[in-house]
Structure formats: C-alpha cells, structure tokens
Write a protein that holds these residues in place. Structure first.
Motif, PDB file in Angstrom:
ATOM      1  N   LEU A   1       3.166  10.335   7.561  1.00 43.70           N
ATOM      2  CA  LEU A   1       3.803   9.039   7.304  1.00 43.70           C
ATOM      3  C   LEU A   1       2.747   7.944   7.182  1.00 43.70           C
ATOM      4  O   LEU A   1       1.922   7.771   8.077  1.00 43.70           O
ATOM      5  N   HIS A   2       2.769   7.219   6.065  1.00 41.61           N
ATOM      6  CA  HIS A   2       1.906   6.042   5.912  1.00 41.61           C
ATOM      7  C   HIS A   2       2.703   4.840   6.427  1.00 41.61           C
ATOM      8  O   HIS A   2       3.895   4.724   6.114  1.00 41.61           O
ATOM      9  N   ILE A   3       2.049   3.980   7.165  1.00 39.16           N
ATOM     10  CA  ILE A   3       2.733   2.753   7.606  1.00 39.16           C
ATOM     11  C   ILE A   3       1.944   1.539   7.119  1.00 39.16           C
ATOM     12  O   ILE A   3       0.727   1.455   7.351  1.00 39.16           O
ATOM     13  N   VAL A   4       2.624   0.658   6.417  1.00 40.25           N
ATOM     14  CA  VAL A   4       2.002  -0.604   5.998  1.00 40.25           C
ATOM     15  C   VAL A   4       2.616  -1.713   6.848  1.00 40.25           C
ATOM     16  O   VAL A   4       3.835  -1.868   6.866  1.00 40.25           O
TER      17      VAL A   4
ATOM     18  N   ARG B   1       1.202   0.412  -4.777  1.00 39.31           N
ATOM     19  CA  ARG B   1      -0.209   0.424  -4.347  1.00 39.31           C
ATOM     20  C   ARG B   1      -0.539   1.706  -3.576  1.00 39.31           C
ATOM     21  O   ARG B   1      -1.526   2.379  -3.873  1.00 39.31           O
ATOM     22  N   ILE B   2       0.306   2.049  -2.610  1.00 33.92           N
ATOM     23  CA  ILE B   2       0.028   3.244  -1.795  1.00 33.92           C
ATOM     24  C   ILE B   2       0.099   4.508  -2.669  1.00 33.92           C
ATOM     25  O   ILE B   2      -0.724   5.412  -2.532  1.00 33.92           O
ATOM     26  N   ALA B   3       1.073   4.548  -3.563  1.00 30.95           N
ATOM     27  CA  ALA B   3       1.201   5.720  -4.444  1.00 30.95           C
ATOM     28  C   ALA B   3      -0.074   5.893  -5.263  1.00 30.95           C
ATOM     29  O   ALA B   3      -0.613   7.009  -5.373  1.00 30.95           O
ATOM     30  N   ARG B   4      -0.590   4.804  -5.794  1.00 32.11           N
ATOM     31  CA  ARG B   4      -1.806   4.882  -6.626  1.00 32.11           C
ATOM     32  C   ARG B   4      -3.041   5.168  -5.784  1.00 32.11           C
ATOM     33  O   ARG B   4      -3.841   6.038  -6.100  1.00 32.11           O
ATOM     34  N   ASP B   5      -3.198   4.434  -4.677  1.00 26.51           N
ATOM     35  CA  ASP B   5      -4.409   4.577  -3.852  1.00 26.51           C
ATOM     36  C   ASP B   5      -4.555   5.967  -3.251  1.00 26.51           C
ATOM     37  O   ASP B   5      -5.669   6.441  -3.049  1.00 26.51           O
TER      38      ASP B   5
ATOM     39  N   LEU C   1       1.286   1.670 -13.011  1.00 24.14           N
ATOM     40  CA  LEU C   1       2.608   1.746 -12.386  1.00 24.14           C
ATOM     41  C   LEU C   1       2.972   3.212 -12.116  1.00 24.14           C
ATOM     42  O   LEU C   1       2.985   4.026 -13.036  1.00 24.14           O
ATOM     43  N   ALA C   2       3.268   3.513 -10.844  1.00 30.48           N
ATOM     44  CA  ALA C   2       3.586   4.904 -10.482  1.00 30.48           C
ATOM     45  C   ALA C   2       4.945   5.316 -11.054  1.00 30.48           C
ATOM     46  O   ALA C   2       5.815   4.482 -11.275  1.00 30.48           O
ATOM     47  N   ARG C   3       5.104   6.618 -11.263  1.00 32.81           N
ATOM     48  CA  ARG C   3       6.382   7.164 -11.711  1.00 32.81           C
ATOM     49  C   ARG C   3       7.371   7.026 -10.551  1.00 32.81           C
ATOM     50  O   ARG C   3       7.024   7.303  -9.396  1.00 32.81           O
ATOM     51  N   LYS C   4       8.605   6.618 -10.862  1.00 34.78           N
ATOM     52  CA  LYS C   4       9.593   6.433  -9.789  1.00 34.78           C
ATOM     53  C   LYS C   4      10.809   7.297 -10.055  1.00 34.78           C
ATOM     54  O   LYS C   4      11.303   7.340 -11.191  1.00 34.78           O
ATOM     55  N   VAL C   5      11.308   7.930  -8.997  1.00 28.02           N
ATOM     56  CA  VAL C   5      12.497   8.776  -9.147  1.00 28.02           C
ATOM     57  C   VAL C   5      13.486   8.529  -8.010  1.00 28.02           C
ATOM     58  O   VAL C   5      13.100   8.100  -6.921  1.00 28.02           O
TER      59      VAL C   5
END
Lengths: 320, 64
Positions: free
Chosen positions: A108-111, A149-153, A197-201
């Motif tokens: 789990l990433h937490i921002v 941002r998190i998806a890309r990073d 822009l990340a792919r979103k589903v």
C-alpha cells in the motif's frame, strides 16, 4: 427466495438480472463477473502492474479484494486527505485500509497531502477560496493528480478505481442534463493512456452499488460506513436517488442507460469532439502532467496559491 | 410486538406479518438504496417480518 444455483436461501435478489443468489454463489459471481469485465473491456492482463486507488470505502476495498483473489499484481494507493468532520474521517478510513492491506499482505502506498503540500484538503480550499465552503473540487483535483503521479513514478501500467454503476450512471446523468460533451467524451470504463496520463480502468462499473456493498458485507470487509462529511447535499447523491426511483419502477434502467451510452459512443457519437479534446492537451512545465491550457496545470497553480496564502498568513501573524 | 427497522440512527416500527419490501414502501425508503440484515445476515426483501424482528438496513449510497 431461493438461490438460482443451489436452492439455498438467497441473500440478494438482483431484479435487473432476474437473479437471486446465496452467499457462496453471490461471492463467486462477483469475482467471476469482474474477471469477465476485465477481459471483455480489455482493461489489463496478469502481466500488468495495477495500482488500485483505495479510499477505505466498500467499492475500492471490494475491488482490491477481488483483484487479489484473481491473482492480479495489484498494489494500493491511499491518499490521506486530512478530513476530520468531527469523527476523524480520514484517520478512520486510513486505519481500515492499512488493516485490509496487512491482513492480505498487500503493498500500500500512502500519500499524506498535508505532509506533501503543506495543507489538508479542507485547508487548501479555505486558503485558496475555492469551492464555496466545500472542498470537493480541490479534493477531486488533488486526487486525480496524485493518482496519476504515483502510477507514473512507480511504473504502474494501469490505475484502477472502484467506481460502480451507480457512480457512473449518476455522472452520466449530470453530464447529460447539461450536455457537457467535453466530459461525456471522457467518460467510460477504460480511459486510454495519453502522454503523461496513466491508463484508467473501472472493473466494477457494471455492478450496482447494492452489489458492491453486499460483496463487502458478505466478505467481512471492514470499510468506512460514514460518508465523507462534505458529501452532504452532493449532486451525485441526488442524481443517484433520482435514478433509483426510476430503477424501482423499471429494473435494469440504470444499466440500460449506461450501456446504451457506451454503445452510442462506440457507434461514433461524440467522435469529432473526442478528436478536439485530444488535440488541445498541453504539458504542465512544473509536473509534466497534461493540462487543458498552456502553462502550469490546475494542481500546480493550486499548490502555488496554497504556499502564497500560507506565506501571507505567516507574515501577518509575525507582524506586531 | 411490532418489528423494528433501523437505518443509521433512526428506528422505525412496523407491524409484523408484512414483508421487508412492504415495510420499506410504507416508510418511503428505497429498496434500491439499502441492504436488509437480520442478526448480521443478509436477507432478501421478500422476507416476512416476525414478531419482534429487528432488521438493520445498511445504507449503500455513497458519493460526493
């Protein structure tokens, strides 16, 4: 009422599918259907690294649970918005999300918005005078930016959210009432990646809200039951209630409304508008994410305004 | 003894013998927006309410 598969007492009756199921077969059905939707709409495969945006609510935790059961590489992202509402809304939802991930051994990433950008979501709204006393637009902006941002990073190939059919139908209803073609063009269960822009589903997009709630309850998932304190009087809830009145008289109306929209889009409705939208995207010089106008994106401008407002406040606090 | 339906912090009393669906209609609560549970177990709306039944309704609508 009896389960259509085994004849045991049913726990849920889905009138729009003319299908009643017992606990065991309902849980099985949700998992199978999710897999079917992921494949049918070509959302992702087992080779993809999936980032699931989790809020601590029934939909996102339910989705993460299903993806985990299906064996997908699905990590979670929780964004701590710093909303209290008198009952520690964000703290509670974070605790539930952390416990969920720990029980299943999931990453789990937490921002933490306040720690990263110097202010909680309600503070950001106050400092920048956005949203007429409600931080919802700031919240949406920050969440979209941070998820991307998190998806890309971290190299995730796809970002999954727990939106259900009621969420999608309510948004569609609102956008149709105003014929907001720019938004209608971008609505769908799969939003392809664009530069920056990340792919979103949305793998749960065909499940009714009753079904995702029933899944969480039957699976024993502890989710935050209290609503976000700022959602009181939200338009989306009003639209959901209107659509549910329709659904009560015409089972399947919500599903038909949304699937009909997707078919119309496939047949070329809004096709010209979609080309215009893609052509007008620019890149933010600060964060590199796409933005609709040249220059800094709305998120970077917001953060800048928050910092300015805080500086001004500090100066006025320091002056005699 | 009437049956009780509980939704968040509100408790409603309805006569036993009717179904949950009928009770919801009487109380003007949309069956699309709640999940009825009895003793922690999910039950369908055609369940007939017994004397002293306590039905907790789980609100399913979220948003904002």
């Amino acid at each position: 009422m009896r389960c259509r598969k085994c004849g045991k007492p049913a726990v849920i009756n889905m009138r729009h599918h003319k299908l009643a199921l017992c606990k065991e077969h309902f849980l099985e059905w949700i998992v199978e259907q999710t897999e079917r939707f992921i494949r049918k709409y070509r959302m992702f495969t087992h080779d993809d690294k999936v980032l699931v945006a989790v809020s601590g609510g029934k939909d996102s935790l339910g989705l993460w649970d299903v993806l985990w059961r299906l064996g997908y590489q699905a990590d979670g992202l929780y964004i701590d918005l710093g909303i209290d509402g008198g009952f520690g809304y964000s703290n509670q939802s974070k605790e539930l999300t952390v416990a969920f991930a720990e029980e299943r051994g999931l990453k789990l990433h937490i921002v933490d918005v306040a720690a990263s950008y110097g202010a909680t979501i309600p503070e950001m709204a106050r400092l920048t005078h956005r949203g007429k006393g409600k931080p919802c637009s700031v919240c949406g902006l920050v969440k979209r930016h941070e998820m991307n941002r998190i998806a890309r990073d971290f190299g995730y190939s796809v970002l999954a959210t727990g939106h259900n059919l009621d969420d999608e139908a309510a948004v569609l209803f609102g956008n149709t009432l105003t014929w907001a073609t720019g938004y209608l063009v971008r609505q769908g269960p799969v939003l392809e990646a664009a530069p920056g822009l990340a792919r979103k589903v949305k793998p749960f997009f065909r499940f009714y809200e009753r079904e995702t709630a029933a899944y969480a309850l039957l699976r024993g998932i502890k989710y935050i039951y209290d609503e976000c304190p700022f959602s009181v009087g939200a338009k989306s809830i009003y639209y959901k209630k209107l659509l549910n009145r329709l659904e009560a008289d015409r089972p399947g109306a919500k599903l038909q409304f949304y699937l009909g929209f997707l078919r119309a889009k496939e047949e070329g409705l809004f096709a010209q508008r979609a080309e215009e939208v893609v052509e007008t995207l620019h890149t933010c010089p600060v964060c590199g994410q796409p933005t609709s106008a040249p220059g800094k994106c709305a998120f970077c401008r917001l953060v800048e305004r928050v910092e300015e407002a805080k500086r001004r406040r500090e100066l006025s606090d320091a002056s005699p | 003894m009437p049956a009780k339906l509980i939704l968040r912090d509100k408790t409603y009393e309805v006569p036993h013998g009717i179904t949950i669906k009928q009770a919801l209609k009487k109380l003007d609560i949309s069956a699309e927006e709640v999940i009825p549970t009895r003793e922690g177990e999910l039950v369908t709306e055609d369940t007939r309410l017994k004397d002293g039944d306590v039905i907790r309704l789980v609100d399913v609508i979220s948003g904002g």
